[in-house]
Write a protein that holds these residues in place. Structure first.
Motif, PDB file in Angstrom:
ATOM      1  N   UNK A  10      37.084  31.155  44.152  1.00 24.14           N
ATOM      2  CA  UNK A  10      38.269  31.948  43.611  1.00 24.14           C
ATOM      3  C   UNK A  10      39.376  31.971  44.658  1.00 24.14           C
ATOM      4  N   UNK A  11      40.595  31.136  44.088  1.00 19.93           N
ATOM      5  CA  UNK A  11      41.327  30.676  45.264  1.00 19.93           C
ATOM      6  C   UNK A  11      42.811  31.284  44.926  1.00 19.93           C
ATOM      7  N   UNK A  12      43.650  32.191  45.655  1.00 22.00           N
ATOM      8  CA  UNK A  12      45.041  32.106  45.623  1.00 22.00           C
ATOM      9  C   UNK A  12      45.600  31.920  46.865  1.00 22.00           C
ATOM     10  N   UNK A  13      47.092  31.671  46.641  1.00 14.60           N
ATOM     11  CA  UNK A  13      48.003  31.487  47.828  1.00 14.60           C
ATOM     12  C   UNK A  13      47.656  32.552  49.012  1.00 14.60           C
ATOM     13  N   UNK A  14      47.253  33.745  48.714  1.00 16.05           N
ATOM     14  CA  UNK A  14      46.978  34.829  49.484  1.00 16.05           C
ATOM     15  C   UNK A  14      45.628  35.293  49.062  1.00 16.05           C
ATOM     16  N   UNK A  15      45.006  36.014  49.995  1.00 13.64           N
ATOM     17  CA  UNK A  15      43.755  36.813  49.895  1.00 13.64           C
ATOM     18  C   UNK A  15      44.134  37.822  48.795  1.00 13.64           C
ATOM     19  N   UNK A  16      44.910  38.429  48.773  1.00 12.02           N
ATOM     20  CA  UNK A  16      45.296  39.531  47.811  1.00 12.02           C
ATOM     21  C   UNK A  16      45.309  38.865  46.446  1.00 12.02           C
ATOM     22  N   UNK A  17      45.960  37.720  46.489  1.00  7.56           N
ATOM     23  CA  UNK A  17      46.053  36.977  45.025  1.00  7.56           C
ATOM     24  C   UNK A  17      44.691  36.522  44.466  1.00  7.56           C
ATOM     25  N   UNK A  18      44.036  36.119  45.464  1.00 12.02           N
ATOM     26  CA  UNK A  18      42.572  35.648  44.978  1.00 12.02           C
ATOM     27  C   UNK A  18      41.782  36.926  44.523  1.00 12.02           C
ATOM     28  N   UNK A  21      33.027  32.468  46.840  1.00 12.98           N
ATOM     29  CA  UNK A  21      34.225  32.438  47.877  1.00 12.98           C
ATOM     30  C   UNK A  21      35.436  33.025  47.146  1.00 12.98           C
ATOM     31  N   UNK A  22      36.058  33.956  47.695  1.00  8.21           N
ATOM     32  CA  UNK A  22      37.433  34.519  47.295  1.00  8.21           C
ATOM     33  C   UNK A  22      38.195  34.586  48.279  1.00  8.21           C
ATOM     34  N   UNK A  23      39.270  33.736  48.284  1.00 10.01           N
ATOM     35  CA  UNK A  23      40.278  33.601  49.410  1.00 10.01           C
ATOM     36  C   UNK A  23      41.253  32.662  49.328  1.00 10.01           C
ATOM     37  N   UNK A  24      41.884  32.270  50.414  1.00 11.23           N
ATOM     38  CA  UNK A  24      43.055  31.384  50.456  1.00 11.23           C
ATOM     39  C   UNK A  24      42.446  29.728  50.481  1.00 11.23           C
ATOM     40  N   UNK A  25      43.056  28.836  50.264  1.00 12.07           N
ATOM     41  CA  UNK A  25      42.789  27.517  50.616  1.00 12.07           C
ATOM     42  C   UNK A  25      42.022  27.510  51.779  1.00 12.07           C
ATOM     43  N   UNK A  26      42.703  27.880  52.807  1.00 11.67           N
ATOM     44  CA  UNK A  26      41.985  27.770  54.130  1.00 11.67           C
ATOM     45  C   UNK A  26      40.830  28.359  54.390  1.00 11.67           C
ATOM     46  N   UNK A  27      40.781  29.566  53.697  1.00 11.67           N
ATOM     47  CA  UNK A  27      39.177  30.195  53.627  1.00 11.67           C
ATOM     48  C   UNK A  27      38.243  29.387  53.041  1.00 11.67           C
ATOM     49  N   UNK A  28      38.619  29.091  51.928  1.00  8.38           N
ATOM     50  CA  UNK A  28      37.504  28.193  51.187  1.00  8.38           C
ATOM     51  C   UNK A  28      37.054  26.923  52.049  1.00  8.38           C
ATOM     52  N   UNK A  29      38.231  26.100  52.486  1.00  9.85           N
ATOM     53  CA  UNK A  29      37.963  24.777  53.238  1.00  9.85           C
ATOM     54  C   UNK A  29      37.178  25.169  54.356  1.00  9.85           C
ATOM     55  N   UNK A  53      39.931  27.470  36.343  1.00 10.86           N
ATOM     56  CA  UNK A  53      39.182  27.556  37.712  1.00 10.86           C
ATOM     57  C   UNK A  53      39.113  26.297  38.470  1.00 10.86           C
ATOM     58  N   UNK A  54      38.914  24.937  37.628  1.00  9.86           N
ATOM     59  CA  UNK A  54      39.087  23.651  38.205  1.00  9.86           C
ATOM     60  C   UNK A  54      40.404  23.340  38.659  1.00  9.86           C
ATOM     61  N   UNK A  55      41.499  23.718  37.773  1.00 10.60           N
ATOM     62  CA  UNK A  55      42.902  23.401  38.166  1.00 10.60           C
ATOM     63  C   UNK A  55      43.419  24.157  39.587  1.00 10.60           C
ATOM     64  N   UNK A  56      42.701  25.384  39.440  1.00 16.41           N
ATOM     65  CA  UNK A  56      43.201  26.133  41.010  1.00 16.41           C
ATOM     66  C   UNK A  56      42.605  25.535  41.876  1.00 16.41           C
ATOM     67  N   UNK A  57      41.433  25.039  41.953  1.00 15.83           N
ATOM     68  CA  UNK A  57      40.562  24.325  43.227  1.00 15.83           C
ATOM     69  C   UNK A  57      41.373  22.926  43.336  1.00 15.83           C
ATOM     70  N   UNK A  58      41.731  22.102  42.377  1.00 13.27           N
ATOM     71  CA  UNK A  58      42.396  20.923  42.691  1.00 13.27           C
ATOM     72  C   UNK A  58      43.578  21.196  43.286  1.00 13.27           C
ATOM     73  N   UNK A  59      44.463  22.077  42.526  1.00  7.23           N
ATOM     74  CA  UNK A  59      45.807  22.477  42.944  1.00  7.23           C
ATOM     75  C   UNK A  59      46.040  22.804  44.270  1.00  7.23           C
ATOM     76  N   UNK A  60      45.113  23.970  44.679  1.00  7.78           N
ATOM     77  CA  UNK A  60      44.931  24.655  45.925  1.00  7.78           C
ATOM     78  C   UNK A  60      44.165  24.175  47.174  1.00  7.78           C
ATOM     79  N   UNK A  61      42.910  23.869  46.978  1.00  2.00           N
ATOM     80  CA  UNK A  61      41.719  23.666  47.718  1.00  2.00           C
ATOM     81  C   UNK A  61      41.840  22.335  48.318  1.00  2.00           C
ATOM     82  N   UNK A  62      41.911  21.348  47.325  1.00  2.00           N
ATOM     83  CA  UNK A  62      41.851  19.880  47.700  1.00  2.00           C
ATOM     84  C   UNK A  62      42.844  19.461  48.543  1.00  2.00           C
ATOM     85  N   UNK A  63      44.282  19.966  48.459  1.00  2.00           N
ATOM     86  CA  UNK A  63      45.370  19.551  49.460  1.00  2.00           C
ATOM     87  C   UNK A  63      44.776  19.796  50.960  1.00  2.00           C
ATOM     88  N   UNK A  64      44.096  21.178  51.068  1.00  2.00           N
ATOM     89  CA  UNK A  64      44.039  21.586  52.247  1.00  2.00           C
ATOM     90  C   UNK A  64      42.554  20.645  52.732  1.00  2.00           C
TER      91      UNK A  64
END
Lengths: 452, 452
Positions: free
Chosen positions: B281-289, B367-375, B400-411
Motif C-alpha cells: 500500500x504505497x503513497x508518495x509519503x507515509x501519510x498518503x499511504x 507493507x504500508x509506506x513510500x516507494x523507498x519503504x517498500x523497495x 493497487x497494481x497501478x500504484x505499485x507499477x507507477x510508484x514502486x517499480x521505478x524505485x
C-alpha cells in the motif's frame, strides 16, 4: 426467399482437415495442429464469411493401433490442442462467430464443464457452445483409470444426468442477481442465488455454480447422437444437432425423428436446428472439382489408406495395391466387410480404389461439383426437411474452407440462402434460437420454462 | 547490481483484488470479476510493467457460510471466471508475461490438466504455469460427489502422484518427434513417442498425451504448500513457490527449508524460486499511504468484517462495533482465538479495529509506506535469503497494481533490482530457469535429467 429459410452454417476445424491425405496438400501448414496461428487464420476466414460456428471435435487420447505396422506415424490424427483452451484464445480475437467445443460426459465432472463453458460464454460475450458427447474408445478409458470403455447404456445414462446437472448449474444465478452496489455494500441479492442440491445415480453436486448467468442464458448445446438414446438427449437438451447422413432419404427420416421428439419435452420444432456434416469439393467446373478430389486421393499414404479398411479387411499390406480386393478371411470380419467387398466387386475396385472410397468423407456426405451443384444439394436438403443448414467438413485447412467461402457462399447468397452479415451479437441470436428461461424465474413468475 | 540479484515479480489478479473492502473503492469496476475487459486491462498493465507473471488463485465452489447472517451477499468472493479459460483468452492478447492458473489435484484427472496446460503453453508460445494445489473445503467436496473433504494425507499423496503423472505425460513426445514430411508421408518419428503406462495408487493413465512437447519443455509448476508434504512436493516438482510469510525470520526459515530439500532431488538452489506474497500500500509519503489504507479499511462492510473473525469469535453482530472485543465464549473457539483476543486487549482494539486488522492482507505481509519503504523491505528479504522475488497481492484492481507499477517499480529499477525489459520470450526464460530435459532423451543420451 424469407429469412427463416436461410441456412445455418458451421465449419469443423479439427487439426488440418478431415481428408486422410489432406495434410500433405501444398496449401496446408503441416505443423498447424499445434499452432495457434493456423486456427486463428481459419477462424478469421470463417468469421469474415459470417459463418455461424467454429466446431471442434475431440477425443481424449491417441488411438494407438498401429495397423498395418507403420501406418500410425503417417496419419495426422495424434497431437492437437485441447478445444476449450483453443476456443477461449480464439474468443479474444473474434467477435461474432460461435465457438463450439466437444467435451465428454464420460470422463468429466459436470461442475468443471459447466464452469468452463460458462466462463467461455462470458469471455466471448455470448458465443460459447458445448458439443455433448460420450467417449466410446478403450484408448480414452486407459487414460482415466479404466481397463475398458464404459458400457453403452451406462454412458448414455450418465450423459443424460450430466446434462441435467450442467443445465441446473447454469440456472444458479438469476440474470439480475448481481447488484454491485458500492454505496450499500450489497454485492448480490441472496434471493436470486439458487443451490442445485443434485443427488442422482452418477453425480452428487450441490452447487451453486461460481459463474454468473451467462450472456446466452446458457451456452448453446450441440449433440451428434444417432442412436435412440442420442436422439432423446438431443430432443431434451440440444439446440443444434450435428448429424452424419449420407443420403437424402435417411437424412429426412432422422430430421423427422428428432424434431418429432421435441413436443414431448415442451419444445417447438424451431427450437432445435439439425446440421448434417457436408464435405464440399468445389471447382469452377465439375472437371476442376474432380481434379481437386483426385489430387487429394493420390495424397493418401497407402499405409494410412490400408489402416482405414483394416477394421473390416485385416492387414492387406502384403497384397498389390492396384490388384483386386481379396475376400475377407477372418470370420469375425466377414459380416461387417461383406457390404464393402460387394461394392468393390461391383465397381471393380482395386485395393487402392477401395481405401480411397472409404477415406473420402469419413462418414459424412461428400459433394464434388460446381458452386451451383453444391448449392443445389444444400437447398434441396433444406427444402425437403432433411436439414436446417450444414456443418462444413473441410477436406484440408485452410484450403477447403477458402474454396467453400470463395466459390459456394456467393452462390448461396445470390439465392438468398445465406446471410450477408450477422443478425445478432450472440451465437444463439445468430442461430435464431430463443434464450432459455431460468427455471427459478419461471417457477416464481409462472409459465413454462423453455427447456428442462 | 548483477542480473541474478534481480527480483522476480508476479501479480495475483483474482477477482477485484484481495482486500475485503476493495470492491467498493471508486477506482474498481465492481462488475469486473465476470468481465474479460477488466482482466485484459490488468494484464496489459502488468505486461507493460514487465512483470513475470499473472497469477490466478482458484476454488471449486462458493463457500456458502452466511455467518453472520447477511454477510455472504456483501462479499465479492462468489462468481468468477475459470482460470485456464481466462488465461487462454489473455494469452491471445499478450506476448511475454507468464500465465499461471491454479488447478486442483484433488478433483481433477491428470490427463485433462496435462492436456489443458500443455495446450496453453503452445497457444501462449511458452508462457503457461500451473499452480498445483489440493482442495481442502467441504464446499468443494460437495460439488464433486463427496460428503466431506478428502483427508489431508490422502490429498497430498494424490497430489504427489498427480504431479508424477502430469510430468510423465509432458514427456510423451520428444521435442523433435514431428517431421511433417509431406514428400515421404511421415508425420512423426515413432521412436520419439513414448507411452507412460502409469499404474499407481490413485491413478492409472496409459498415455501418451495428445499434445506435442511444449515450448517450455513443460509448463512452469508453481506450488504454495507450507506443510511438510507441501514442501516436499515443491522441492521435487516446483519451479516457483508462492509462500505466505508475515515476517522475515519465518520467511528465512521457510526459504532455507525448501531450498535445502532440493539436492535430495538432484536439483540446485537456483532451479526453484521462492516468491512470498506481498500486499503493498504505497503513497508518495507515509501519510498518503496510511490514508489509502485507512480508506480501504473504512470500506469493509461490518458484516463482511465480522464474517472474517466468525471462525474465531463466533457471531459478534449483536455487539457494538466500536466497543471492546468480548472474550470468546465457545470453548471450541477459545484456544484458536486466544492469540487474537490477547492482541485486541494489548492494543485496545474495538471489534471494528480487530476485524480491520484481520481483513488487511488475508494472510500475506502488508507493507504500508513510500516507494523507498517498500523497495527497502523487498531488497532486504532478497538479500537475507528470505525471497527470490514477490507475488504482489493488490488490495484492489486495477488501482493497487497501478500504484505499485507507477510508484514502486521505478524505485526498484533505480536500484537495479528489476528488469527494464523481458530477457526472453518464454516464462521460464524470463524466470531464468532451465528447461526440463525429456526423461527419454536423458535415458538415451545419458546424464541426469534436470527434474524427476
Amino acid at each position: 426467399m424469407t429469412e427463416q429459410r436461410q441456412l445455418k452454417l458451421g465449419v469443423s476445424i479439427r487439426a488440418l482437415g478431415y481428408h486422410a491425405g489432406g495434410w500433405r496438400h501444398p496449401g496446408v501448414p503441416a505443423d498447424g495442429a499445434m499452432d495457434f496461428a493456423h486456427f486463428l487464420n481459419v477462424a478469421r476466414i470463417a468469421e469474415a464469411a459470417k459463418l455461424d460456428m467454429l466446431f471442434l471435435a475431440d477425443g481424449l487420447g491417441i488411438r494407438q493401433k498401429d495397423q498395418p505396422a507403420g501406418s500410425l506415424c503417417r496419419s495426422n490424427q495424434n497431437a492437437e490442442l485441447e478445444p476449450i483452451t483453443l476456443l477461449s484464445a480464439l474468443a479474444a480475437l473474434t467477435s461474432r462467430i460461435g465457438l463450439v467445443a466437444t467435451a465428454s460426459t464420460t470422463y468429466n465432472e459436470p461442475y468443471h464443464l459447466a464452469r468452463k463453458f460458462g466462463s467461455l460464454d462470458h469471455i466471448s460475450k455470448g458465443r460459447a457452445g458445448w458439443n455433448l458427447v460420450t467417449s466410446w474408445s478403450d484408448a480414452e478409458a486407459f487414460n482415466f483409470g479404466r481397463d475398458h470403455q464404459m458400457a453403452y447404456d451406462d454412458r448414455y445414462e450418465r450423459a443424460m444426468e450430466f446434462a441435467e446437472v450442467a443445465t441446473g448449474l447454469w440456472d444458479s444465478w438469476e440474470a439480475d442477481a448481481f447488484r454491485h452496489d458500492k454505496a450499500s455494500g450489497v454485492f448480490y441479492d441472496p434471493d436470486k442465488l439458487h443451490t442445485l442440491d443434485h443427488r442422482g445415480k452418477h453425480f452428487a453436486v450441490r452447487g451453486p455454480l461460481s459463474v454468473a448467468r451467462t450472456p446466452q442464458g446458457r451456452p448453446v448445446i450441440v449433440q451428434a447422437g444417432a442412436s435412440e438414446q442420442g436422439r432423446d438427449i438431443a430432443a431434451r437438451f440440444a439446440d443444434v444437432v450435428f448429424s452424419a447422413e449420407q443420403n437424402l432419404a435417411s437424412a429426412r427420416d432422422y430430421y423427422a425423428s428428432v424434431k418429432g421428439r421435441l413436443p414431448a419435452h415442451g419444445r417447438r420444432a424451431g427450437e432445435l436446428l439439425i446440421l448434417p456434416g457436408l464435405v464440399p469439393i468445389v471447382g469452377a467446373t465439375r472437371a476442376e472439382a474432380q481434379a481437386k478430389h483426385d489430387e487429394l486421393q493420390e495424397l493418401i499414404d497407402p499405409l494410412v489408406g490400408l489402416a482405414g479398411i483394416y477394421g473390416n479387411f485385416g492387414d492387406l499390406s502384403g497384397y498389390p495395391l492396384d490388384g483386386p480386393v481379396p475376400e475377407p478371411q477372418d470370420p469375425k470380419l466377414r459380416s461387417r466387410a461383406a457390404v464393402m467387398f460387394r461394392l468393390a466387386q461391383e465397381k471393380g475396385y482395386s485395393i487402392r480404389q477401395l481405401y480411397q472410397a472409404v477415406a473420402s468423407g469419413r462418414g459424412h456426405r461428400t459433394v464434388i461439383g460446381t458452386p451451383a451443384d453444391i448449392a443445389d444439394t444444400m437447398a434441396d436438403w433444406v427444402e425437403q426437411k432433411a436439414a436446417d443448414g450444414f456443418n462444413i467438413i473441410p477436406t484440408h485447412l485452410p484450403v477447403g474452407l477458402e474454396d467453400f467461402v470463395r466459390l459456394v457462399l456467393p452462390e448461396l447468397r445470390r439465392r438468398g440462402l445465406f446471410r450477408d452479415d450477422y443478425e445478432a451479437t450472440t451465437f444463439r441470436g445468430n442461430l435464431g434460437l430463443p434464450e432459455p428461461r431460468n427455471r427459478h424465474v419461471a417457477a416464481r413468475e409462472g409459465g413454462v420454462p423453455l427447456s428442462a
